[in-house]
Design a protein around this motif. Structure first.
Motif: not given
Length: 602
Positions: A450-451, A506-507, A515-518, A570-574
């Motif tokens: 989370v950043g 969110v990717w 592992r997810t990045h938010v 909002v970016y959603v993907g990888n």
């Protein structure tokens, strides 16, 4: 049309009247000192669509004198007798000044005869100084056609000196005053001087649709009076014509007549729809409107006594960029309606997420709402509430009547805004427009990064590493200040007091799909601590930085573009591919202003 179409006649009781046109019947009743002919500009326009009847009230024109101690009922009964003589069962009634009081009296004495009501420049509950002045004038009425009294009246109605554009209208009014029956004028004026409270306790029973319209510069039949009457009448509307005075019917006949006819059409259409259509479920309609997610504002002003007034509203929107206009709606039954509808301006304070308590207080009937908030006067004197996400300080541009509400249109004089998280409202509850941080803390999978992109006055906060690369604040989970590996823990360790706002990206990690990045957007005050790793970098210079993570580098490039356009998605993907989902449909780009609106931008 030629004046020949305006036929002057007399009823069996001696009442003089003019009749012209055909269509929906409308009765026109003049004010003290005038006669039926004063309506000539309205008759000329209206006779193509309406059966127009303009009457001489008792003591005026060719009508007989009223009793020496006449009441409003004497004048109302005269009008009802005229309707009976003309076989008019149901009419719209338009009254000016004293004629407006008579029109109201007719509506109470014979409600079934009234289709709709227009009260122009009407008096209502005069304040003590105005009441004293008009009663002194009534007591001082001298001999027939006193030139000093006539001159004073003309000056009161048209100004002193009279503007050149109003000379013809003033001459028309002067001629009527010089030819009115002196006894009829005196008896009627004495009644007019004391009749301003005659209907104070009865307006709540007024069944007919009613428009109360006056001029912004009418000092004796003030906008506050019309607004108060409209608020009390169940189907009341208020309109204030900018720049107009007491005799606006002859000073600006086209403007006034258009407003009269528009209201009569509206009232007629409403009556037709009510008879033909199915019942309307107002409560279900309100629930449906509540589905629209809005922000929350507190609208403020200063009343005539110099006291701050305010109410909570979510019916706020922008209207125009050039000139800069915004609007907000206020219910006619609101306690502050009179203060806002007669004020010189207002301020709109858009609330932050931590101002729910203030929203609740200003939505209540608390005695001293402003004791609960920090505020200061803006450039126009309107109260500006501290901690707001944005503030718009406005002059009142226009007051628009709209059913059971009034629309306040404001010309923005000054404004401020910041990056704090706004408060939202939907379906009767407060909401956070971004992804709930509490939900993230409770449900995020272990190992979620989370950043946050923390901005301060066009700069973004980074940590510089020993190798000379730059990193955004980030940690394992949102966490708390006591969890050193979490985002909040890392911010606390460096004494960074940040405000996290909207979700930004969110990717999933390309190497490890589990592992997810938010990442969020947020704000931070500067300077922060003396930590040597903290750097504030201008947004325009971010592209030049050494950033190890290509996904973060790509996200920051998007941030710089969207920040320039002030439109975020909002970016959603990888970290390799995905999509940016816009929060709103793109609008044509426009200049971004901050600070006061100067005359060149008006």
């Amino acid at each position: 049309m030629a004046d020949a179409t305006m036929v002057r006649s007399s009823a069996p009781d001696g009442t003089g009247f003019i009749r012209a046109g055909s269509g929906t019947p409308v009765l026109l009743i003049h004010g003290v000192g005038m006669d039926a002919a004063i309506w000539r500009p309205q008759i000329v326009v209206m006779q193509d669509r309406f059966d127009v009847v303009a009457m001489d009230m008792l003591g005026h024109g060719t009508s007989p004198l009223p009793p020496e101690t006449a009441g409003l009922s004497d004048f109302a009964d005269q009008a009802i007798r005229l309707l009976d003589h003309l076989d008019l069962d149901r009419v719209a009634v338009v009254g000016h000044s004293m004629g407006a009081l008579v029109a109201q009296e007719i509506a109470f004495r014979a409600p079934s005869r009234i289709a709709s009501l227009v009260c122009l420049n009407a008096v209502f509950r005069r304040p003590p100084e105005l009441a004293h002045a008009v009663r002194e004038r009534a007591a001082a009425l001298g001999g027939p056609h006193d030139p000093l009294a006539i001159a004073a009246t003309i000056a009161r109605w048209f100004g002193d000196p009279i503007p050149p554009i109003l000379l013809d209208a003033a001459a028309t009014a002067r001629s009527a005053l010089e030819n009115v029956n002196a006894d009829g004028y005196a008896r009627t004026y004495r009644l007019f001087a004391r009749a301003d409270t005659a209907h104070a306790d009865r307006l709540g029973d007024l069944a007919a649709p009613a428009l109360f319209m006056t001029g912004s510069e009418d000092r004796n039949s003030t906008p506050a009076m019309s607004a108060a009457m409209a608020r009390l009448a169940p189907a009341g509307q208020c309109a204030v014509l900018s720049g107009e005075r007491h005799m606006m019917t002859i000073a600006s006949p086209q403007k006034v007549t258009q407003r009269i006819m528009a209201f009569l059409d509206q009232a007629s259409n409403a009556s037709t729809n009510a008879e033909a259509g199915p019942p309307f479920d107002a409560m279900e309609f309100r629930r449906a409107l509540g589905s629209f997610l809005t922000g929350v504002t507190i609208v403020t002003t200063i009343d005539d006594a110099g006291d701050p007034r305010g109410f909570t509203a979510n019916s706020f929107t922008s209207v125009s960029l050039d000139p800069p206009l915004v609007l907000v709606c206020i219910a006619k039954r609101a306690l502050g309606h009179q203060a806002f509808s007669t004020s010189r301006g207002f301020a709109v304070n858009i609330l932050a997420e931590d101002q729910k308590a203030a929203s609740g207080i200003f939505a209540s009937k608390a005695a001293d709402k402003f004791a609960s908030v920090a505020w200061q006067p803006g450039q126009t004197g309107n109260p500006l509430i501290g901690g707001s996400v944005a503030v718009f300080d406005c002059d009142l541009e226009q007051l628009v009547d709209a059913g059971d509400h009034s629309i306040l249109i404001g010309r923005v004089h000054d404004f401020t805004h910041n990056g704090a998280q706004p408060l939202g409202y939907c379906r009767g509850a407060y909401v956070t427009p971004g992804l709930s941080q509490e939900a993230l803390a409770a449900a995020a999978p272990p190992g979620t990064e989370v950043g946050v992109i923390l901005e301060n006055e066009g700069r973004v906060l980074f940590f510089e590493t020993a190798e000379g690369s730059y990193q955004l604040p980030a940690g394992r989970g949102l966490g708390s200040a006591n969890e050193p590996r979490s985002l909040k823990g890392k911010l606390a360790a460096k004494a960074i007091d940040a405000e996290l706002g909207f979700l930004y990206a969110v990717w999933d990690d390309a190497a490890d799909a589990s592992r997810t990045h938010v990442y969020y957007r947020g704000t931070v005050d500067a300077p922060v601590s003396g930590d040597g790793q903290i750097r504030f970098i201008d947004i325009d210079l971010i592209a030049e930085l050494k950033i190890a993570d290509p996904a973060v580098r790509s996200m920051l490039a998007r941030y710089a573009r969207e920040r320039a356009e002030d439109m975020f998605g909002v970016y959603v993907g990888n970290e390799v591919e995905g999509e940016v989902r816009p929060l709103a449909k793109p609008e044509p780009s426009a200049p971004i202003h901050s600070g006061p609106i100067h005359s060149g931008q008006r």
